[in-house]
Write an enzyme that holds these catalytic residues in place. Sequence first.
Site, PDB file in Angstrom:
ATOM      1  N   ASN A 259       0.860  -1.179   0.000  1.00  0.00           N
ATOM      2  CA  ASN A 259       0.000   0.000   0.000  1.00  0.00           C
ATOM      3  C   ASN A 259       0.901   1.235   0.000  1.00  0.00           C
ATOM      4  O   ASN A 259       1.503   1.570   1.010  1.00  0.00           O
ATOM      5  CB  ASN A 259      -0.899  -0.038   1.251  1.00  0.00           C
ATOM      6  CG  ASN A 259      -1.758   1.200   1.381  1.00  0.00           C
ATOM      7  OD1 ASN A 259      -1.830   2.025   0.477  1.00  0.00           O
ATOM      8  ND2 ASN A 259      -2.419   1.329   2.528  1.00  0.00           N
TER       9      ASN A 259
ATOM     10  N   HIS B  35      -9.523   0.945   5.432  1.00  0.00           N
ATOM     11  CA  HIS B  35      -8.192   1.117   6.026  1.00  0.00           C
ATOM     12  C   HIS B  35      -8.301   2.059   7.232  1.00  0.00           C
ATOM     13  O   HIS B  35      -9.101   2.997   7.218  1.00  0.00           O
ATOM     14  CB  HIS B  35      -7.225   1.690   4.987  1.00  0.00           C
ATOM     15  CG  HIS B  35      -5.807   1.692   5.468  1.00  0.00           C
ATOM     16  ND1 HIS B  35      -5.322   2.681   6.301  1.00  0.00           N
ATOM     17  CD2 HIS B  35      -4.796   0.821   5.287  1.00  0.00           C
ATOM     18  CE1 HIS B  35      -4.055   2.412   6.594  1.00  0.00           C
ATOM     19  NE2 HIS B  35      -3.709   1.290   5.983  1.00  0.00           N
TER      20      HIS B  35
ATOM     21  N   GLU C  30      -5.349  -5.254  10.850  1.00  0.00           N
ATOM     22  CA  GLU C  30      -4.337  -4.216  11.003  1.00  0.00           C
ATOM     23  C   GLU C  30      -4.575  -3.458  12.303  1.00  0.00           C
ATOM     24  O   GLU C  30      -5.369  -2.507  12.337  1.00  0.00           O
ATOM     25  CB  GLU C  30      -4.409  -3.233   9.837  1.00  0.00           C
ATOM     26  CG  GLU C  30      -4.106  -3.864   8.493  1.00  0.00           C
ATOM     27  CD  GLU C  30      -3.502  -2.835   7.544  1.00  0.00           C
ATOM     28  OE1 GLU C  30      -2.373  -3.056   7.089  1.00  0.00           O
ATOM     29  OE2 GLU C  30      -4.137  -1.811   7.296  1.00  0.00           O
TER      30      GLU C  30
ATOM     31  N   LYS D  73       0.071   4.274  -0.358  1.00  0.00           N
ATOM     32  CA  LYS D  73      -0.585   5.457   0.231  1.00  0.00           C
ATOM     33  C   LYS D  73      -0.367   6.679  -0.669  1.00  0.00           C
ATOM     34  O   LYS D  73      -0.345   6.543  -1.877  1.00  0.00           O
ATOM     35  CB  LYS D  73      -0.090   5.671   1.667  1.00  0.00           C
ATOM     36  CG  LYS D  73      -0.239   4.388   2.493  1.00  0.00           C
ATOM     37  CD  LYS D  73      -0.015   4.566   3.967  1.00  0.00           C
ATOM     38  CE  LYS D  73      -0.170   3.197   4.652  1.00  0.00           C
ATOM     39  NZ  LYS D  73      -0.031   3.279   6.093  1.00  0.00           N
TER      40      LYS D  73
ATOM     41  N   GLY E 110       2.791  -1.293   4.337  1.00  0.00           N
ATOM     42  CA  GLY E 110       2.823   0.139   4.028  1.00  0.00           C
ATOM     43  C   GLY E 110       4.250   0.588   3.743  1.00  0.00           C
ATOM     44  O   GLY E 110       4.791   0.338   2.660  1.00  0.00           O
TER      45      GLY E 110
ATOM     46  N   GLY F 228       2.487   1.959  10.817  1.00  0.00           N
ATOM     47  CA  GLY F 228       3.426   3.079  10.665  1.00  0.00           C
ATOM     48  C   GLY F 228       4.155   3.462  11.935  1.00  0.00           C
ATOM     49  O   GLY F 228       4.748   4.536  12.007  1.00  0.00           O
TER      50      GLY F 228
HETATM   51  P1  PGA Z   1       2.906   0.050   7.722  1.00  0.00           P
HETATM   52  O1  PGA Z   1       1.436   0.291   7.120  1.00  0.00           O
HETATM   53  O2  PGA Z   1       3.412  -1.225   7.088  1.00  0.00           O
HETATM   54  O3  PGA Z   1       3.688   1.255   7.293  1.00  0.00           O
HETATM   55  O4  PGA Z   1       2.761  -0.081   9.180  1.00  0.00           O
HETATM   56  C1  PGA Z   1       0.526  -0.764   6.974  1.00  0.00           C
HETATM   57  C2  PGA Z   1      -0.735  -0.285   6.340  1.00  0.00           C
HETATM   58  O5  PGA Z   1      -1.086   0.895   6.504  1.00  0.00           O
HETATM   59  O6  PGA Z   1      -1.416  -1.058   5.660  1.00  0.00           O
END
Ligand code: PGA
Length: 251
Positions: A8, A94, A166, A10, A234, A172
């Site tokens: 993802n 999400h 998640e 983003k 992410g 993040g």
């Molecule tokens: P991250 O994000 O891997 O940066 O923690 C995961 C996501 O938002 O699907």
Amino acid sequence: MPPLVVGNWKMHGTQQMALSLARKVKRAARELRGVEIGVAPPFTALPALARVLKDSPVALVAQNVHWQAAGAFTGEISALMLTELGCRYAIVGHSERRHIFKETDEHVARRFSACLTDALRPILCVGETWPERRRGATERVLERQLDSALKGIGKTAIGKFDIAYEPVWAIGTGHNATPEQVSAVHGWIVKSFRRFLGDRGHKRASRILYGGSVRPDNCASLAAVDDVDGFLVGGASLDAESFVAIARAFC
Ligand code: PGA
């Protein structure tokens, strides 16, 4: 179904970056066996990536989708528009959509259902916040999120969607859920499927991905957990090498 690993991206990057990342992932994907890979770029990069990924096993994934086919919905995009571009999957619910953009369970349920009718396979994201986990409400929150999306779906929808667990506190932050925490929640989701969907379809028809600070150094222990059928990645998906290393955990 093979495990599914989706990157993802983003709201990151330029067209140039998206193209270069997609080309690298496409090249590496040729050597990965037994795992399905998808990339979810910003909407603006979808047409260019559709051309790059044509005839490649890498699936194009949308980061969100609206529930109407067309109309006065400024800033939204329909399932039909996405499938027309070659998208096979759409992420719905999400945590950033739920928390920053205040999407409710009802919005998410409508987005989820719109995908099912338009042959776009939704990846339904569910997850608790840290205060919810701390007060022991994880299952209650997930039950509400799953129930709201799944209660309206008919028999024909069984096997046409995937779930991503998640935990909001892991996204993040660099603090992934531990394999024990993931195992407990994924096991609970599998059991819940039976309750929501009866014997008609459960886990084997829907993959349950884990997402939240998945990185090359923790992916092997998370991939080894029973009932983890893939990852939603992410930050680490913005680097082709890291993303491919993560996907390799399922090979
Ligand atoms: P991250 O994000 O891997 O940066 O923690 C995961 C996501 O938002 O699907």
